[in-house]
Motif scaffolding. Sequence first.
Motif, short mmCIF file in Angstrom:
data_model
loop_
_atom_site.label_atom_id
_atom_site.label_comp_id
_atom_site.label_asym_id
_atom_site.label_seq_id
_atom_site.Cartn_x
_atom_site.Cartn_y
_atom_site.Cartn_z
N ARG A 68 0.83 -1.21 0.00
CA ARG A 68 0.00 0.00 0.00
C ARG A 68 0.87 1.26 0.00
O ARG A 68 0.58 2.24 -0.71
N PHE A 69 1.95 1.24 0.77
CA PHE A 69 2.85 2.39 0.84
C PHE A 69 3.50 2.63 -0.52
O PHE A 69 3.62 3.77 -0.98
N THR A 70 3.91 1.56 -1.19
CA THR A 70 4.53 1.69 -2.51
C THR A 70 3.57 2.31 -3.50
O THR A 70 3.93 3.19 -4.29
N GLU A 71 2.32 1.88 -3.46
CA GLU A 71 1.33 2.37 -4.41
C GLU A 71 0.91 3.82 -4.12
O GLU A 71 0.85 4.65 -5.02
N ASP A 72 0.61 4.10 -2.85
CA ASP A 72 0.01 5.39 -2.51
C ASP A 72 1.01 6.50 -2.22
O ASP A 72 0.66 7.68 -2.32
N VAL A 73 2.24 6.13 -1.86
CA VAL A 73 3.21 7.16 -1.50
C VAL A 73 4.39 7.19 -2.48
O VAL A 73 4.66 8.22 -3.10
N VAL A 74 5.07 6.06 -2.65
CA VAL A 74 6.27 6.05 -3.50
C VAL A 74 5.90 6.27 -4.97
O VAL A 74 6.49 7.11 -5.65
N ALA A 75 4.92 5.52 -5.47
CA ALA A 75 4.53 5.67 -6.87
C ALA A 75 3.98 7.07 -7.14
O ALA A 75 4.24 7.66 -8.19
N ASP A 76 3.22 7.59 -6.19
CA ASP A 76 2.69 8.96 -6.32
C ASP A 76 3.83 9.97 -6.37
O ASP A 76 3.80 10.92 -7.17
N PHE A 77 4.83 9.78 -5.53
CA PHE A 77 5.99 10.66 -5.48
C PHE A 77 6.70 10.69 -6.84
O PHE A 77 7.00 11.76 -7.38
N VAL A 78 6.93 9.52 -7.42
CA VAL A 78 7.62 9.43 -8.71
C VAL A 78 6.77 10.06 -9.81
O VAL A 78 7.29 10.82 -10.65
N ALA A 79 5.48 9.77 -9.82
CA ALA A 79 4.59 10.30 -10.86
C ALA A 79 4.50 11.83 -10.79
O ALA A 79 4.46 12.51 -11.83
N GLU A 80 4.47 12.37 -9.58
CA GLU A 80 4.38 13.82 -9.43
C GLU A 80 5.64 14.51 -9.96
O GLU A 80 5.57 15.51 -10.67
N TYR A 81 6.80 13.96 -9.64
CA TYR A 81 8.04 14.54 -10.16
C TYR A 81 8.10 14.43 -11.68
O TYR A 81 8.55 15.34 -12.37
N ALA A 82 7.65 13.32 -12.23
CA ALA A 82 7.65 13.13 -13.68
C ALA A 82 6.76 14.16 -14.36
O ALA A 82 7.00 14.56 -15.50
N ALA A 83 5.71 14.61 -13.64
CA ALA A 83 4.80 15.61 -14.19
C ALA A 83 5.25 17.03 -13.91
O ALA A 83 4.51 17.99 -14.19
N GLY A 84 6.45 17.19 -13.34
CA GLY A 84 6.97 18.52 -13.09
C GLY A 84 6.46 19.16 -11.82
O GLY A 84 6.57 20.39 -11.64
N ARG A 85 5.91 18.35 -10.92
CA ARG A 85 5.41 18.88 -9.66
C ARG A 85 6.30 18.43 -8.50
O ARG A 85 7.07 17.48 -8.64
N THR A 86 6.17 19.10 -7.35
CA THR A 86 7.00 18.80 -6.18
C THR A 86 6.10 18.32 -5.05
O THR A 86 5.47 19.12 -4.36
N PRO A 87 5.99 17.00 -4.84
CA PRO A 87 5.09 16.47 -3.82
C PRO A 87 5.72 16.46 -2.43
O PRO A 87 6.93 16.61 -2.28
N ASN A 88 4.87 16.26 -1.43
CA ASN A 88 5.33 16.08 -0.04
C ASN A 88 4.94 14.68 0.40
O ASN A 88 3.77 14.44 0.73
N PRO A 89 5.88 13.72 0.39
CA PRO A 89 5.52 12.33 0.70
C PRO A 89 5.06 12.13 2.14
O PRO A 89 4.27 11.21 2.41
N CYS A 90 5.55 12.95 3.08
CA CYS A 90 5.11 12.80 4.47
C CYS A 90 3.62 13.14 4.61
O CYS A 90 2.88 12.46 5.32
N LEU A 91 3.21 14.17 3.91
CA LEU A 91 1.80 14.55 3.93
C LEU A 91 0.96 13.44 3.32
O LEU A 91 -0.08 13.05 3.85
N ARG A 92 1.43 12.88 2.20
CA ARG A 92 0.68 11.81 1.54
C ARG A 92 0.62 10.56 2.41
O ARG A 92 -0.38 9.86 2.45
N CYS A 93 1.71 10.26 3.13
CA CYS A 93 1.74 9.10 4.01
C CYS A 93 0.71 9.25 5.14
O CYS A 93 0.00 8.30 5.47
N ASN A 94 0.64 10.43 5.73
CA ASN A 94 -0.36 10.65 6.77
C ASN A 94 -1.77 10.49 6.22
O ASN A 94 -2.64 9.86 6.84
#
Length: 367
Positions: A79-105
Motif C-alpha cells: 500500500r505504501f509503494t502504491e500510494d506514497v512512493v509511486a505517487d511521489f515518482v509520478a508527481e516529479y515526472a509531471a513537473g510537480r513537487t510532492p510532499n511524501p510525508c503529507l501523503r503518508c499521513n
Amino acid sequence: MSAVRVLAAMSGGVDSAVAAARAVEAGHEVVGVHLALSAKPGTLRTGARGCCTIEDARDARRAADVLEIPFYVWDFAERFTEDVVADFVAEYAAGRTPNPCLRCNEKIKFAALLDKAVALGFDAVCTGHYARLSVVDGRPRLARSADDGKDQSYVLASLAPEQLRHAMFPLGDSTKAQVRAEAARRGLQVAEKADSHDICFIPDGDTRRFLANRLGPRPGKLVDDATDEVLGEHDGVHGFTVGQRKGLGVDRPAADGRPRYVLALEPVSGTVRVGSADRLAVTQIIGSRATWPSGKALDGPVECVAQVRAHGGTAPAVAEWLPDEERLVVQLREPLRGVAPGQAVALYCPDPDGDVVLGSATITATS
C-alpha cells in the motif's frame, strides 16, 4: 477523554514511544503496532536518515515491552509503494513537487491503518506527531504544537474531519526536550535516538538518483526564462524543483553575475526554465483538492497565514474558496519564494494557544 481502545503507531522513535506511554498512562487500552513500509527494509539506519528499518521495528518492540502493551508488526509495504512512493515518482515526472510525508499521513496512517484499526474495534489511532487536537462545538480543531520547531500540523492539514475524530496526538503540548527527558525517566532506550530526516524511502538522501533509476533519462533543455537562450541540457525535469540553485549544470554565469534558480518546469517539452532569485517571488497561489479539518470550508475572503513548506515558508494572506470552481485562491500580502505546483498550502488562523488550521490544498499554479 474517557478510556477507549487505542492503536498506537510506533515507528521505533522517541516521539511515538512517549505518545504510546501517555496513552497508557491516561488509562486507555493500548496496543502497539509498527508499520513495515518497505518490502526490503535495511538492517541498520544510516545516522538520522530514513526510517522503517529492522532496527526501528526492534526499537518499537522494546518500547512496547517496557510499556507492557501488546505489539504487532503490520505489513503495509504494498500500500505504501502504491500510494506514497509511486505517487511521489509520478508527481516529479509531471513537473510537480510532492510532499511524501503529507501523503503518508493522508493515505497510510489515517486511511489504511485507521480503516483497519476501526474494523478491529479500536476507537483511535495514536501517533507521535507534534500538533494539538481538540473538539470545539462538535468539530475537530487542529492547531500548531507548543514546540514551534517541531510543529507538524502542516503535514496533517490535509486530514478530513472523520480522520481527525479517530486521531490522538498526545505530544501537542510538549517540546522535544520534554519528550526526550520523559522517555529517559520511563526507561525507554530510544530517549536519545536521533530523529529521522529527509524522505524515509530514500535513506541516502539522493532524490535525483532515486528518480533517475525509476524514470530513466528524459533529455531536455535548460533555458534562460528572460531571454529564451538555451544554456544547456539535462536528463529530465524530475531532477529539478522550483527554487533549486545547486546542480543546475549551467557552465557559465548569468550576465549580471548573480546565481540562477529554477523558476519553472515544463514536463511536456522537457524544458527547465531558470533565472534570477527575484523572479521566484510569488504573490498568488491557486490550489485544488481542498480539505477542511473542521469540516467547515472558508466562507468568503478570510485573513489568515499561509504556509507552503513543513517548516517555514509562511506569509500573511487573504484566502477565498470558490466552491463552484473547486478552487482555492490565496493572495499573499508578502511574497514567498520557491513555491512549486504539487506542494501543499495550509491556511492558519492566528491564535495565542496555537494557530488553528483552517484548511489545506494542493498547489496547482502560482503567479
